[in-house]
Write a protein that holds these residues in place. Structure first.
Motif, short mmCIF file in Angstrom:
data_model
loop_
_atom_site.label_atom_id
_atom_site.label_comp_id
_atom_site.label_asym_id
_atom_site.label_seq_id
_atom_site.Cartn_x
_atom_site.Cartn_y
_atom_site.Cartn_z
N UNK A 106 53.96 7.46 0.85
CA UNK A 106 52.78 8.05 0.78
C UNK A 106 51.82 7.85 -0.46
N UNK A 107 50.57 7.17 -0.01
CA UNK A 107 49.82 6.75 -1.25
C UNK A 107 48.85 7.72 -1.50
N UNK A 108 48.65 8.25 -2.94
CA UNK A 108 47.94 9.42 -3.27
C UNK A 108 46.57 8.74 -4.03
N UNK A 109 45.59 9.55 -3.56
CA UNK A 109 44.39 9.02 -3.95
C UNK A 109 43.38 10.11 -4.75
N UNK A 110 42.92 9.61 -5.81
CA UNK A 110 42.16 10.62 -6.49
C UNK A 110 41.33 11.60 -5.66
N UNK A 111 40.49 11.18 -4.70
CA UNK A 111 39.63 11.88 -4.23
C UNK A 111 39.91 11.98 -2.78
N UNK A 112 40.49 10.87 -2.16
CA UNK A 112 40.79 10.81 -0.64
C UNK A 112 42.15 11.66 -0.21
N UNK A 113 42.87 11.97 -1.32
CA UNK A 113 44.17 12.83 -1.06
C UNK A 113 45.21 11.94 -0.81
N UNK A 114 45.98 12.20 0.15
CA UNK A 114 47.44 11.60 0.40
C UNK A 114 47.21 10.90 1.76
N UNK A 115 47.78 9.62 1.89
CA UNK A 115 47.84 8.63 3.04
C UNK A 115 49.18 8.48 3.42
N UNK A 116 49.87 8.95 4.45
CA UNK A 116 51.24 8.37 4.68
C UNK A 116 50.96 7.06 5.61
N UNK A 117 52.01 6.28 5.21
CA UNK A 117 52.08 4.86 6.10
C UNK A 117 53.59 4.60 6.29
N UNK A 118 53.87 3.92 7.48
CA UNK A 118 55.27 3.22 7.30
C UNK A 118 54.96 1.69 7.09
N UNK A 119 55.94 1.22 6.07
CA UNK A 119 55.95 -0.29 5.85
C UNK A 119 56.87 -0.95 6.58
N UNK A 120 56.75 -2.12 7.00
CA UNK A 120 57.62 -2.91 7.51
C UNK A 120 58.58 -3.61 6.78
N UNK A 121 59.85 -3.66 6.58
CA UNK A 121 60.89 -4.60 5.62
C UNK A 121 60.72 -6.04 6.13
N UNK A 122 60.45 -6.85 5.28
CA UNK A 122 60.24 -8.33 5.47
C UNK A 122 60.76 -9.23 4.44
N UNK A 123 61.48 -10.31 4.94
CA UNK A 123 62.00 -11.40 3.82
C UNK A 123 61.01 -11.70 2.99
N UNK A 124 61.18 -12.06 1.84
CA UNK A 124 60.14 -12.23 0.61
C UNK A 124 59.74 -13.75 1.31
N UNK A 125 60.26 -14.57 1.93
CA UNK A 125 59.30 -15.81 2.53
C UNK A 125 58.44 -15.51 3.63
N UNK A 126 58.45 -14.31 3.92
CA UNK A 126 57.34 -13.94 5.02
C UNK A 126 56.14 -13.25 4.51
N UNK A 127 56.10 -13.20 3.31
CA UNK A 127 54.70 -12.57 2.53
C UNK A 127 53.90 -13.78 1.94
N UNK A 128 52.73 -13.44 2.05
CA UNK A 128 51.81 -14.57 1.62
C UNK A 128 51.60 -14.01 0.33
N UNK A 129 50.71 -15.11 -0.41
CA UNK A 129 50.33 -14.42 -1.71
C UNK A 129 50.37 -15.10 -2.96
#
Length: 173
Positions: free
Chosen positions: A150-173
């Motif tokens: 759950x991501x909590x925003x100052x004005x936008x309130x709470x946004x719920x999301x499901x994150x997928x578990x990935x291997x570290x080599x699969x992330x860019x950045x």
């Protein structure tokens, strides 16, 4: 008793009156033009509109339970918002926001941050070498598992999301 002469406009009086009226009229025209452009662009009175996508959390390495999560946060509204907190029912302990920066010698330094601004009309993309979410996995995860956040925003309130578990080599950045 002397009789007063009626007032007569002179070129000097007319010029003074014109100059006195010019400044407020110009300011009003300029303000009206700016408000018209702002309204025409769809920004007038438009609150922050937050959506979260590309939610992923790294699979902890070895016996460690420490990991990081990343999100793409889009603000399609006309006002800035601020991510102030992230929570997860599958985390063990505190979930924190942090920023990673290069030190110049090839190493990186992590700094905890209280919040992150999500600018109006922009996307905030979290990445391993920038802003991320730090947490401890509360259970043994496998690649492909879904972790609720759950991501909590100052004005936008709470946004719920499901994150997928990935291997570290699969992330860019």
């Amino acid at each position: 008793m002397s009789e007063r002469s009626p007032w007569h406009p002179t070129p000097r009086r007319l010029a003074d009156a014109f100059l006195a009226a010019l400044a407020p009229v110009a300011a009003c025209v300029l303000a009206l033009g700016g408000l018209t452009a702002w309204t025409g662009a769809g920004r007038a009175g438009s609150p922050a509109r937050i959506t979260v996508s590309n939610a992923r959390v790294l699979l902890p390495y070895g016996d460690s339970t420490e990991t990081a999560a990343f999100f793409d946060i889009t603000n399609a509204g006309g006002a800035n918002d601020r991510l102030v907190r992230v929570t997860s029912s599958r985390a063990d302990g505190e979930v924190t926001l942090s920023r990673h920066r290069g030190t110049g010698s090839g190493a990186a330094a992590k700094t905890d941050v209280d919040s992150a601004v999500v600018l109006a009309g922009r996307v905030l993309t979290m990445a391993p070498h920038g802003l991320d979410v730090n947490l401890r996995a509360g259970a043994r995860w496998r690649a492909g598992d879904l972790v609720p956040f759950t991501l909590h925003f100052e004005r936008g309130g709470a946004v719920e999301v499901l994150a997928v578990v990935i291997r570290p080599s699969a992330t860019a950045g």
